[in-house]
Design an enzyme around this catalytic site. Structure first.
Site, PDB file in Angstrom:
ATOM      1  N   GLY A 123     -60.567  46.066  -3.928  1.00  0.00           N
ATOM      2  CA  GLY A 123     -60.214  44.828  -4.605  1.00  0.00           C
ATOM      3  C   GLY A 123     -58.853  44.360  -4.122  1.00  0.00           C
ATOM      4  O   GLY A 123     -58.033  45.172  -3.677  1.00  0.00           O
ATOM      5  N   GLN A 139     -51.182  39.782  -4.002  1.00  0.00           N
ATOM      6  CA  GLN A 139     -51.032  40.908  -3.081  1.00  0.00           C
ATOM      7  C   GLN A 139     -50.973  40.463  -1.626  1.00  0.00           C
ATOM      8  O   GLN A 139     -50.688  41.275  -0.747  1.00  0.00           O
ATOM      9  CB  GLN A 139     -52.169  41.911  -3.282  1.00  0.00           C
ATOM     10  CG  GLN A 139     -52.081  42.644  -4.623  1.00  0.00           C
ATOM     11  CD  GLN A 139     -53.130  43.706  -4.749  1.00  0.00           C
ATOM     12  OE1 GLN A 139     -54.267  43.416  -5.125  1.00  0.00           O
ATOM     13  NE2 GLN A 139     -52.770  44.941  -4.426  1.00  0.00           N
ATOM     14  N   CYS A 183     -53.371  51.673  -5.890  1.00  0.00           N
ATOM     15  CA  CYS A 183     -53.167  50.234  -5.670  1.00  0.00           C
ATOM     16  C   CYS A 183     -52.665  50.008  -4.257  1.00  0.00           C
ATOM     17  O   CYS A 183     -51.782  50.735  -3.778  1.00  0.00           O
ATOM     18  CB  CYS A 183     -52.156  49.703  -6.688  1.00  0.00           C
ATOM     19  SG  CYS A 183     -51.790  47.940  -6.520  1.00  0.00           S
ATOM     20  N   LEU A 184     -53.197  48.999  -3.596  1.00  0.00           N
ATOM     21  CA  LEU A 184     -52.753  48.682  -2.240  1.00  0.00           C
ATOM     22  C   LEU A 184     -51.294  48.255  -2.199  1.00  0.00           C
ATOM     23  O   LEU A 184     -50.643  48.387  -1.159  1.00  0.00           O
ATOM     24  CB  LEU A 184     -53.642  47.581  -1.645  1.00  0.00           C
ATOM     25  CG  LEU A 184     -55.131  47.914  -1.505  1.00  0.00           C
ATOM     26  CD1 LEU A 184     -55.871  46.742  -0.859  1.00  0.00           C
ATOM     27  CD2 LEU A 184     -55.341  49.191  -0.717  1.00  0.00           C
ATOM     28  N   HIS A 210     -58.160  46.156 -13.305  1.00  0.00           N
ATOM     29  CA  HIS A 210     -57.008  46.308 -12.420  1.00  0.00           C
ATOM     30  C   HIS A 210     -56.654  44.979 -11.745  1.00  0.00           C
ATOM     31  O   HIS A 210     -55.482  44.573 -11.723  1.00  0.00           O
ATOM     32  CB  HIS A 210     -57.339  47.385 -11.373  1.00  0.00           C
ATOM     33  CG  HIS A 210     -56.283  47.647 -10.357  1.00  0.00           C
ATOM     34  ND1 HIS A 210     -55.569  48.823 -10.301  1.00  0.00           N
ATOM     35  CD2 HIS A 210     -55.814  46.895  -9.330  1.00  0.00           C
ATOM     36  CE1 HIS A 210     -54.718  48.784  -9.301  1.00  0.00           C
ATOM     37  NE2 HIS A 210     -54.848  47.611  -8.684  1.00  0.00           N
ATOM     38  N   GLU A 211     -57.671  44.313 -11.190  1.00  0.00           N
ATOM     39  CA  GLU A 211     -57.407  43.069 -10.446  1.00  0.00           C
ATOM     40  C   GLU A 211     -57.015  41.923 -11.375  1.00  0.00           C
ATOM     41  O   GLU A 211     -56.147  41.107 -11.025  1.00  0.00           O
ATOM     42  CB  GLU A 211     -58.619  42.696  -9.594  1.00  0.00           C
ATOM     43  CG  GLU A 211     -58.999  43.726  -8.546  1.00  0.00           C
ATOM     44  CD  GLU A 211     -57.864  44.091  -7.603  1.00  0.00           C
ATOM     45  OE1 GLU A 211     -56.958  43.259  -7.372  1.00  0.00           O
ATOM     46  OE2 GLU A 211     -57.885  45.228  -7.099  1.00  0.00           O
ATOM     47  N   HIS A 261     -53.448  42.190 -12.085  1.00  0.00           N
ATOM     48  CA  HIS A 261     -52.607  41.678 -10.996  1.00  0.00           C
ATOM     49  C   HIS A 261     -52.306  40.190 -11.188  1.00  0.00           C
ATOM     50  O   HIS A 261     -51.166  39.749 -10.998  1.00  0.00           O
ATOM     51  CB  HIS A 261     -53.294  41.871  -9.646  1.00  0.00           C
ATOM     52  CG  HIS A 261     -52.946  43.143  -8.950  1.00  0.00           C
ATOM     53  ND1 HIS A 261     -51.658  43.519  -8.660  1.00  0.00           N
ATOM     54  CD2 HIS A 261     -53.742  44.140  -8.486  1.00  0.00           C
ATOM     55  CE1 HIS A 261     -51.663  44.687  -8.035  1.00  0.00           C
ATOM     56  NE2 HIS A 261     -52.912  45.097  -7.932  1.00  0.00           N
TER      57      HIS A 261
END
Length: 221
Positions: free
Chosen positions: A79, A84, A129-130, A171-172, A175
């Protein structure tokens, strides 16, 4: 003994089951690999702007979705949210399995997460997380989640998931509201994760660069 049937993998795109789907979402072949922002950058730590109605159906938004898919795959994520890649807009893309092995692929604009049913279980699992490159930490999330929004053309999208996919949806959406998973950790655990990130980040970034080159060559071929 009768021949045993082999189950066909199920893929759900934009909330609808499809009979066939490639290894990578078609958007990726049209996209570019963008830089992934890292915790501490301002755009990650505030509520982002809703995508304005006039952008829906437009080329700019479509290009952004393409680029986000390509960037997500290059970073080996499931995701990726707009902030991001440094964009102050509320949207995310995903290509994520659930705990039953069903693959979920798509994007959602201006996501809104339904309130958690108080009877729904909270499951503690590892989460990463990226934008926190490298480490993971255990975090409780609701077992089920539903996110509502629209797609890049303005059509309604309702995404419902369980297990790992539900975690991805939560999670997304976080963000887009300026919250990273580490913001939900205790101070001590957050400090541990950030220390580990500093130790791991350079290797992770190097791997992403290598993967981006591999993916670009693969999709070009």
């Amino acid at each position: 003994m009768s021949e045993q049937s082999v189950p066909v993998p199920v893929t759900i795109v934009q909330g609808r089951e499809v009979s066939d789907f490639p290894e990578f979402a078609p958007e990726a072949a049209r996209g570019r690999v963008l830089r992934v922002t890292v915790t501490g950058e301002e755009v990650l730590h505030r509520v982002n702007r809703d995508v304005p109605e006039e952008m829906l159906g437009g080329a700019e938004l479509a290009r952004l979705v393409d680029d986000m898919f390509m960037t997500m795959y290059a970073a080996e994520g499931v995701g990726l949210a707009g902030n991001q890649v440094g964009v102050d807009l509320r949207l995310f893309v995903y290509d994520c399995p659930d705990d039953d092995g069903v693959r979920h692929v798509g994007h959602v604009i201006n996501p809104v997460l339904d309130e958690r049913d108080l009877e729904d279980a909270v499951v503690v699992e590892n989460e990463g997380c990226l934008s926190v490159p490298g480490p993971h930490a255990e975090l409780g999330r609701a077992e089920h989640a539903t996110v509502r929004g629209v797609d890049k053309d303005g059509d309604e999208v309702v995404l419902t998931g369980s297990g790992y996919f539900a975690r991805c949806l939560q999670h997304e959406t976080d963000h887009t509201l300026g919250r990273l998973y580490i913001d939900r950790l205790s101070k001590r655990e957050r400090k541990r994760v950030l220390k580990k990130m500093n130790e791991m980040a350079s290797n992770v970034m190097e791997r992403r660069q290598e993967r981006a080159k591999e993916l670009e060559a693969e999709l070009a071929g």
